[in-house]
Write a protein that holds these residues in place. Structure first.
Motif, short mmCIF file in Angstrom:
data_model
loop_
_atom_site.label_atom_id
_atom_site.label_comp_id
_atom_site.label_asym_id
_atom_site.label_seq_id
_atom_site.Cartn_x
_atom_site.Cartn_y
_atom_site.Cartn_z
N CYS A 130 -24.01 45.06 -14.33
CA CYS A 130 -25.45 45.21 -14.54
C CYS A 130 -26.06 43.95 -15.13
O CYS A 130 -27.04 43.42 -14.61
CB CYS A 130 -25.76 46.42 -15.41
N ARG A 131 -25.47 43.46 -16.20
CA ARG A 131 -26.07 42.28 -16.84
C ARG A 131 -25.88 41.05 -15.96
O ARG A 131 -26.70 40.15 -15.92
CB ARG A 131 -25.50 42.07 -18.24
N LYS A 132 -24.75 41.00 -15.23
CA LYS A 132 -24.51 39.83 -14.39
C LYS A 132 -25.41 39.80 -13.17
O LYS A 132 -25.68 38.74 -12.61
CB LYS A 132 -23.04 39.79 -13.97
N MET A 154 -32.59 38.19 -15.61
CA MET A 154 -33.06 37.84 -16.95
C MET A 154 -31.92 37.80 -17.97
O MET A 154 -32.12 37.37 -19.10
CB MET A 154 -34.12 38.86 -17.38
N CYS A 155 -30.72 38.24 -17.58
CA CYS A 155 -29.57 38.18 -18.49
C CYS A 155 -28.83 36.87 -18.26
O CYS A 155 -27.79 36.82 -17.61
CB CYS A 155 -28.64 39.37 -18.25
N TYR A 156 -29.39 35.79 -18.79
CA TYR A 156 -28.75 34.49 -18.56
C TYR A 156 -28.07 33.98 -19.82
O TYR A 156 -27.58 32.86 -19.84
CB TYR A 156 -29.78 33.48 -18.05
N CYS A 157 -28.04 34.77 -20.91
CA CYS A 157 -27.48 34.27 -22.16
C CYS A 157 -26.00 33.95 -22.04
O CYS A 157 -25.26 34.67 -21.42
CB CYS A 157 -27.66 35.28 -23.28
N ASP A 158 -25.61 32.86 -22.68
CA ASP A 158 -24.21 32.48 -22.72
C ASP A 158 -23.88 32.03 -24.13
O ASP A 158 -24.31 30.97 -24.54
CB ASP A 158 -23.93 31.37 -21.71
N PRO A 159 -23.17 32.80 -24.91
CA PRO A 159 -22.62 34.10 -24.55
C PRO A 159 -23.61 35.23 -24.78
O PRO A 159 -24.49 35.12 -25.62
CB PRO A 159 -21.45 34.25 -25.54
N CYS A 160 -23.42 36.30 -24.04
CA CYS A 160 -24.19 37.54 -24.25
C CYS A 160 -23.76 38.12 -25.60
O CYS A 160 -22.61 37.96 -26.02
CB CYS A 160 -23.85 38.51 -23.13
N PHE A 161 -24.69 38.77 -26.28
CA PHE A 161 -24.37 39.31 -27.62
C PHE A 161 -23.09 40.16 -27.63
O PHE A 161 -22.31 40.13 -28.57
CB PHE A 161 -25.55 40.14 -28.17
N ILE A 162 -22.85 40.90 -26.56
CA ILE A 162 -21.74 41.85 -26.58
C ILE A 162 -20.38 41.13 -26.46
O ILE A 162 -19.34 41.68 -26.79
CB ILE A 162 -21.91 42.95 -25.50
N THR A 196 -28.99 47.83 -26.72
CA THR A 196 -29.38 46.46 -27.04
C THR A 196 -29.87 45.75 -25.78
O THR A 196 -30.91 45.09 -25.78
CB THR A 196 -28.20 45.69 -27.67
N ARG A 197 -29.12 45.92 -24.71
CA ARG A 197 -29.55 45.24 -23.48
C ARG A 197 -30.93 45.75 -23.02
O ARG A 197 -31.79 44.95 -22.66
CB ARG A 197 -28.52 45.43 -22.36
N PHE A 198 -31.13 47.06 -23.09
CA PHE A 198 -32.45 47.59 -22.70
C PHE A 198 -33.54 46.90 -23.51
O PHE A 198 -34.58 46.52 -22.99
CB PHE A 198 -32.53 49.10 -22.96
N HIS A 199 -33.30 46.72 -24.80
CA HIS A 199 -34.33 46.11 -25.65
C HIS A 199 -34.44 44.60 -25.46
O HIS A 199 -35.53 44.06 -25.60
CB HIS A 199 -34.14 46.54 -27.11
N HIS A 200 -33.34 43.95 -25.11
CA HIS A 200 -33.43 42.52 -24.80
C HIS A 200 -34.26 42.30 -23.53
O HIS A 200 -34.74 41.20 -23.27
CB HIS A 200 -32.04 41.91 -24.58
N LEU A 201 -34.38 43.33 -22.74
CA LEU A 201 -35.13 43.22 -21.50
C LEU A 201 -36.57 43.69 -21.66
O LEU A 201 -37.34 43.68 -20.70
CB LEU A 201 -34.42 44.03 -20.39
N ALA A 202 -36.93 44.08 -22.87
CA ALA A 202 -38.29 44.58 -23.11
C ALA A 202 -39.30 43.50 -22.79
O ALA A 202 -39.19 42.37 -23.27
CB ALA A 202 -38.43 45.03 -24.56
N GLY A 203 -40.27 43.83 -21.97
CA GLY A 203 -41.30 42.88 -21.61
C GLY A 203 -40.80 41.78 -20.70
O GLY A 203 -41.51 40.84 -20.36
N ARG A 204 -39.53 41.88 -20.27
CA ARG A 204 -38.96 40.84 -19.42
C ARG A 204 -38.44 41.41 -18.11
O ARG A 204 -38.36 40.72 -17.09
CB ARG A 204 -37.80 40.14 -20.16
N CYS A 205 -38.01 42.68 -18.16
CA CYS A 205 -37.48 43.30 -16.95
C CYS A 205 -38.60 43.40 -15.92
O CYS A 205 -39.68 43.90 -16.21
CB CYS A 205 -36.97 44.70 -17.28
S1 SF4 Z 1 -27.91 41.82 -22.75
FE1 SF4 Z 1 -29.18 40.52 -24.05
S2 SF4 Z 1 -27.75 38.95 -24.80
FE2 SF4 Z 1 -26.77 39.90 -23.05
S3 SF4 Z 1 -27.32 38.58 -21.33
FE3 SF4 Z 1 -28.80 40.28 -21.41
S4 SF4 Z 1 -30.51 39.47 -22.60
FE4 SF4 Z 1 -28.76 38.15 -23.01
#
Ligand code: SF4
Ligand code: SF4
Ligand code: SF4
Ligand code: SF4
Lengths: 345, 288
Positions: free
Chosen positions: B184-186, B190-198, B221-230
């Protein structure tokens, strides 16, 4: 010995097995089928093609607890988790997946280093193999036959099952299977006609086409060795790859794991959890150095491990052509197409 | 008027070839052949001759904006974008991950796209439901008009009607299915963080094993990291091997965000990402 039972009596068979031990069988869930420990015999559903996750989880669950401890207390107070293993029946495994157990045995016991978790479960489990339905063509993702695995190969199963119209023919393949089948009072004796049907199905399974290219393990392994430094090739193969864990988690022959300490307040558990070479942090070292930072390096590892290193070390390809990785890849990467491209390259 | 996928494919090939020949871009992110017709794959054309390998059909669901951040900053690239995909590009421009001037957007107006895994038609239930790209340089077909306009949030009504306990039970059941493959995140642009929090372990934000606690931590956490961005492309849910309807949660957060701040994600390059843009007249509902 060959016995038979009506498919709609599978529930009775399941109930009989549940009296003798733990039953693990295909269950229909929202997204598809999966092998689950059965609590109600009615859950067992043989109307499936194959499961999402491979049956490896029966022997190698995604999470396995080793030790429990209290944080802040002496390590001497930590208690190992008892391996409480009961007789089990793994019911309805497709021939390619049965083959995967043999490959996994190499790693979990065959090299001399024995993993008791895998081995004890293997020893306690009777495997009921189940032929694919030869009346339907193979799915586009599958390629077990090109790897030399028949759609109805009974080898590796203790009891092998073939569907004949509305009946399930069950043949004992090993002494363990023989003993179990003799003691089961549910299935009735099969006729000479059934015997013939069973043998014909096994034979037909050998010629049941999946994909057209044939794979020579040694030649393919060599080819991949030659291609190792061909970055162009690997970049091309991997530009769609997301570097997720879907392909390895559904795969019956991926066996990597990570050991983690997980704590809830002061209660801690040391456990192993599946890991995957496709994850960025799989090769991350404590120093911060990561030898595989690029997606192509990780995909190359996955493919070469199965089709090259494994062949060189153990003589067999570590893939059974079940097609799960292709089916569940979010971007439709097909491992067999990569093998074909490599052979052509 | 039905969508002519063939026509779009031809135009995509021509545009890609032209852009690569003139050197205007060094790569084109589009679609190529997969193992069969129903399973095309994301494809990168680098040479003019690669353009011949480009395909486009109703199964080309992938959001190519996902791949832009993989290339070094400043790489000139053309990207094939459907409606939601173009919103992802806009959002990534707002977040300064890519620059507008480095991009040539090949817009694809389309409806009736199909999920390659289930064969289901993709509509506003699992995506933003727009038909035309919001931003493009070239449009590779005629703008779609006359298709039903459905709010992407309509699907939420039945879940909003549930009481808290029932809704929690629904999500617990769904998230318990998660095997933590991170597809899902991959798949998410919008999930481009390196490293992802998890993936961090110092501090460790969530457990790795696929059990309730870690699954909730990862997903909430991921749902909220995507708030206003998804941008509601639905890729995360289509990528999920166990069919968790992640889109429902993302839609709910997007809807709340839109209600509170009057801005949907990825609709205009002039906007600032809503959660980093403080305005005195911002809604205080978030604090309630
Ligand atoms: S879940 Fe959050 S930390 Fe992980 S890649 Fe997505 S936005 Fe970044
Ligand atoms: S690599 Fe793919 S086809 Fe081969 S065994 Fe694993 S999941 Fe099955
Ligand atoms: S091959 Fe597919 S499933 Fe495997 S890591 Fe790449 S994108 Fe994920
Ligand atoms: S894709 Fe599905 S199974 Fe995989 S981590 Fe995301 S929600 Fe979980």
């Amino acid at each position: 010995m060959l016995k038979k039972t009506a498919i709609n009596k599978a529930t009775e068979l399941a109930a009989a097995l549940m009296e003798k031990g733990t039953l693990i069988a295909p269950v229909k869930e929202d997204a598809g089928f999966n092998f689950r420990e059965i609590s109600d015999a009615k859950q067992v559903d043989l109307n499936f093609h194959n499961t999402i996750i491979s049956p490896k989880s029966a022997f190698f669950p995604q999470t396995e607890d080793f030790v429990r401890y209290q944080t802040g207390k002496s390590i001497l107070e930590a208690t190992p988790v008892e391996l409480n293993i009961k007789p089990a029946f793994l019911f309805g495994v497709r021939p390619c997946d049965v083959k995967s157990f043999e490959i996994m045995d190499i790693h979990f016991s065959g090299t001399g280093l024995v993993d008791p978790y895998w081995q004890k479960r293997r020893e306690a489990t009777t495997v009921f193999g189940y032929a694919f339905d030869l009346d339907k063509p193979a799915e586009a993702e599958e390629f077990y036959q090109t790897l030399g695995i028949g759609a109805a190969d009974p080898e590796g199963s203790d009891i092998f099952m073939v569907k004949k119209d509305n009946d399930l023919l069950m043949k004992a393949i090993t002494p363990r299977g023989e003993k179990l089948l003799t003691g089961l009072n549910i299935p009735s004796e099969a006729s000479a006609d059934d015997e013939k049907y069973f043998d014909d199905t096994v034979a037909a399974g050998r010629n049941f086409k999946t994909r057209s290219t044939c794979v020579d393990a040694r030649a393919t392994a060599k080819k991949f060795e030659d291609l190792f430094h061909n970055t162009d090739f690997w970049e091309k193969m991997s530009h769609a790859c997301l570097s997720c864990g879907a392909c390895t988690f559904v795969c019956p022959t991926c066996y990597c794991f990570d050991i983690c300490d997980e704590t809830l307040f002061s209660r801690g558990t040391r456990r192993r959890v599946w890991d995957a070479c496709m994850f960025t942090d799989f090769t991350l070292e404590a120093s911060g150095h990561n030898p595989r930072t690029k997606v192509y390096q990780r995909l190359r590892q996955k493919v070469c491990h199965k089709y090259s290193y494994h062949v060189r070390k153990y003589g067999v390809i570590s893939c059974v052509g079940c097609g799960r990785c292709t089916r569940y890849c979010p971007v439709n990467i097909d491992i067999f197409s990569i093998v074909e491209e490599a052979v052509k390259a | 008027m039905a969508i002519s996928f063939k026509q779009i494919e031809d135009k995509l090939k021509t545009e890609a070839k032209g852009l690569l020949e003139t050197g205007k871009v060094s790569l084109v992110l589009a679609y190529g052949k997969g193992y069969d017709e129903k399973h095309p794959m994301p494809y990168v054309a680098r040479r003019p001759s690669d353009a011949d390998n480009i395909v486009f059909n109703e199964f080309c669901t992938h959001n190519m904006a996902r791949y832009m951040v993989r290339y070094p900053a400043g790489t000139k690239m053309a990207v094939a974008v459907k409606a939601a995909d173009s919103r992802a590009v806009i959002q990534l421009i707002q977040e300064e991950k890519v620059k507008r001037e480095d991009l040539v957007l090949l817009g694809i107006p389309a409806y009736g796209m199909k999920n390659p895994k289930t064969g289901e038609t993709i509509d506003s239930k699992t995506t933003c439901g727009l038909y035309n790209p919001v931003l493009y340089d070239v449009l590779l077909g005629e703008e779609v008009h006359g298709q039903p306009v459905v709010s992407p949030y309509d699907v939420l009504a039945q879940y909003e009607a549930m009481d808290k306990e029932a809704r929690f039970a629904f999500w617990k059941k769904e998230l318990d299915k998660c095997i933590r493959c991170y597809a899902c995140r991959k798949a998410c642009p919008m999930c481009y963080c390196d490293p992802c929090f998890i993936d961090q372990n110092k501090p460790k934000w969530g457990e790795k094993s696929p059990e309730s606690a870690g699954n909730l931590m990862y997903h909430l956490t991921r749902f909220h990291h995507l708030a206003g961005r998804c941008i509601d492309c639905g890729e995360c849910s289509r990528a999920c091997p166990v069919n968790i309807p992640l889109y429902l949660f993302h839609k709910k957060v997007a809807k709340d965000c839109e209600d509170m701040f009057g801005q949907a994600a990825g609709m205009s390059v002039e906007d600032k990402p809503v959660l980093v843009n403080f305005r005195v007249d911002d809604s205080d509902k978030i604090l309630e």
